[in-house]
Design a protein around this motif. Sequence first.
Motif, PDB file in Angstrom:
ATOM      1  N   ASP A 289       0.833  -1.134  -0.025  1.00 24.87           N
ATOM      2  CA  ASP A 289       0.149  -0.169   0.109  1.00 24.87           C
ATOM      3  C   ASP A 289       1.041   1.332  -0.117  1.00 24.87           C
ATOM      4  O   ASP A 289       2.191   1.290   0.209  1.00 24.87           O
TER       5      ASP A 289
ATOM      6  N   PHE B 266       0.702   5.639   0.379  1.00 24.83           N
ATOM      7  CA  PHE B 266      -0.031   7.202   0.400  1.00 24.83           C
ATOM      8  C   PHE B 266       0.732   8.121   0.357  1.00 24.83           C
ATOM      9  O   PHE B 266       1.973   8.312   0.504  1.00 24.83           O
ATOM     10  N   TRP B 267       0.170   9.526   0.204  1.00 24.61           N
ATOM     11  CA  TRP B 267       0.882  10.903  -0.088  1.00 24.61           C
ATOM     12  C   TRP B 267       0.105  11.687   0.854  1.00 24.61           C
ATOM     13  O   TRP B 267      -1.113  11.841   0.889  1.00 24.61           O
TER      14      TRP B 267
ATOM     15  N   ALA C 236      -4.401  14.556   1.435  1.00 25.94           N
ATOM     16  CA  ALA C 236      -3.874  13.217   1.190  1.00 25.94           C
ATOM     17  C   ALA C 236      -4.479  12.386   0.099  1.00 25.94           C
ATOM     18  O   ALA C 236      -5.295  12.778  -0.545  1.00 25.94           O
ATOM     19  N   GLU C 237      -3.501  11.406  -0.524  1.00 24.36           N
ATOM     20  CA  GLU C 237      -4.234  10.584  -1.619  1.00 24.36           C
ATOM     21  C   GLU C 237      -3.624   9.001  -1.107  1.00 24.36           C
ATOM     22  O   GLU C 237      -2.473   8.952  -0.696  1.00 24.36           O
ATOM     23  N   ARG C 238      -4.605   8.218  -1.370  1.00 18.46           N
ATOM     24  CA  ARG C 238      -4.235   6.857  -1.331  1.00 18.46           C
ATOM     25  C   ARG C 238      -3.907   5.988  -2.312  1.00 18.46           C
ATOM     26  O   ARG C 238      -4.685   6.498  -3.361  1.00 18.46           O
ATOM     27  N   TRP C 239      -3.186   5.006  -2.483  1.00 17.72           N
ATOM     28  CA  TRP C 239      -3.099   4.232  -3.492  1.00 17.72           C
ATOM     29  C   TRP C 239      -4.450   3.027  -3.810  1.00 17.72           C
ATOM     30  O   TRP C 239      -5.192   3.008  -4.870  1.00 17.72           O
TER      31      TRP C 239
ATOM     32  N   THR D 114      -7.743   2.372  -2.892  1.00 17.66           N
ATOM     33  CA  THR D 114      -9.023   3.149  -2.444  1.00 17.66           C
ATOM     34  C   THR D 114     -10.006   2.142  -2.012  1.00 17.66           C
ATOM     35  O   THR D 114     -10.441   1.135  -2.629  1.00 17.66           O
TER      36      THR D 114
ATOM     37  N   TYR E 298     -12.537   4.924   2.780  1.00 16.26           N
ATOM     38  CA  TYR E 298     -11.347   5.842   2.574  1.00 16.26           C
ATOM     39  C   TYR E 298     -11.965   7.351   1.786  1.00 16.26           C
ATOM     40  O   TYR E 298     -11.334   7.532   0.966  1.00 16.26           O
TER      41      TYR E 298
ATOM     42  N   ILE F   4     -10.490  10.605   5.370  1.00 17.60           N
ATOM     43  CA  ILE F   4      -9.224  11.241   5.128  1.00 17.60           C
ATOM     44  C   ILE F   4      -8.836  12.402   6.112  1.00 17.60           C
ATOM     45  O   ILE F   4      -7.951  12.549   6.870  1.00 17.60           O
TER      46      ILE F   4
ATOM     47  N   TYR G 221      -3.035   2.536  13.899  1.00 18.13           N
ATOM     48  CA  TYR G 221      -2.517   2.839  12.570  1.00 18.13           C
ATOM     49  C   TYR G 221      -1.771   1.573  12.055  1.00 18.13           C
ATOM     50  O   TYR G 221      -1.626   1.046  11.181  1.00 18.13           O
TER      51      TYR G 221
END
Length: 262
Positions: free
Chosen positions: A43, A45-46, A71-74, A76, A80, A85, A134
Amino acid sequence: MISDPSAKIHELWDELADLPLAETRLSIELLFSRISEWVGADDAFWIGIARVQSEPHAANDVLHGWRLRTAERWITRPEYNAEFIRKVLAHMERDPGMGVRKVISEAGRFRSYRQRDGFIDFKAFRQTPQYEMYFKKGGITDRIWCVSPVNRDAESLFCFDRIRRRSHFTLEHERLVAQVLRGIKWFHRQLLLNHGLLVGKTPLSPTHRRLLPQLLSSKSEKEIADALGLSRATTHKYVTDIFRSFNVSSRAGLMTLWMGGT
């Protein structure tokens, strides 16, 4: 690991540079997937980070005057969504873990870490609520952090995770991630811009973010309105809002900003 990393990295950089400016999500998914394949991440994320306080006001701030803005997640998942987020970032700002504190404390330089390479006391980290919330619940067994400053008030943070694996990231994995991400400052810049950061400290709303890529294309306002299912008046208002956010007066000014101009 790939046999000839430099050649593959250059190919990836070329692919990213050839994608249209409007294809932000496609670009970041390409970056997530290619790096994850190379280092064995499950996984990614940014997070876009912005400075909201400077010294001396930031001296006693838990994150040294910085905030995790967007944020961005790979991978999804329905849960999410944007609201989820936002809540996660807000919680991390109120009660950041040891890793987040360490990463932010060294703002201002390009840096990378592995969760288990000694950059924090991992044994102590395992006793914290952040580890329980987390890492343990999410099954995260290791993480690579990589942060690129774009200017003195904005940074681009990438994380790559291994999920429920016995093996951990190696130093070679970390170096590969750093090599890829250090060479594309232009990409970090555009990524921050696409989320309303870099020229401001408040991210764009989801609606404005839907419209922004359209403004970087050749579509007219009418075509943009039709594509997004909005009235022309509403679309024009959003366009005006975006211009104001980026301190430009036209699409030409917006494009200049994206291309690295002032």
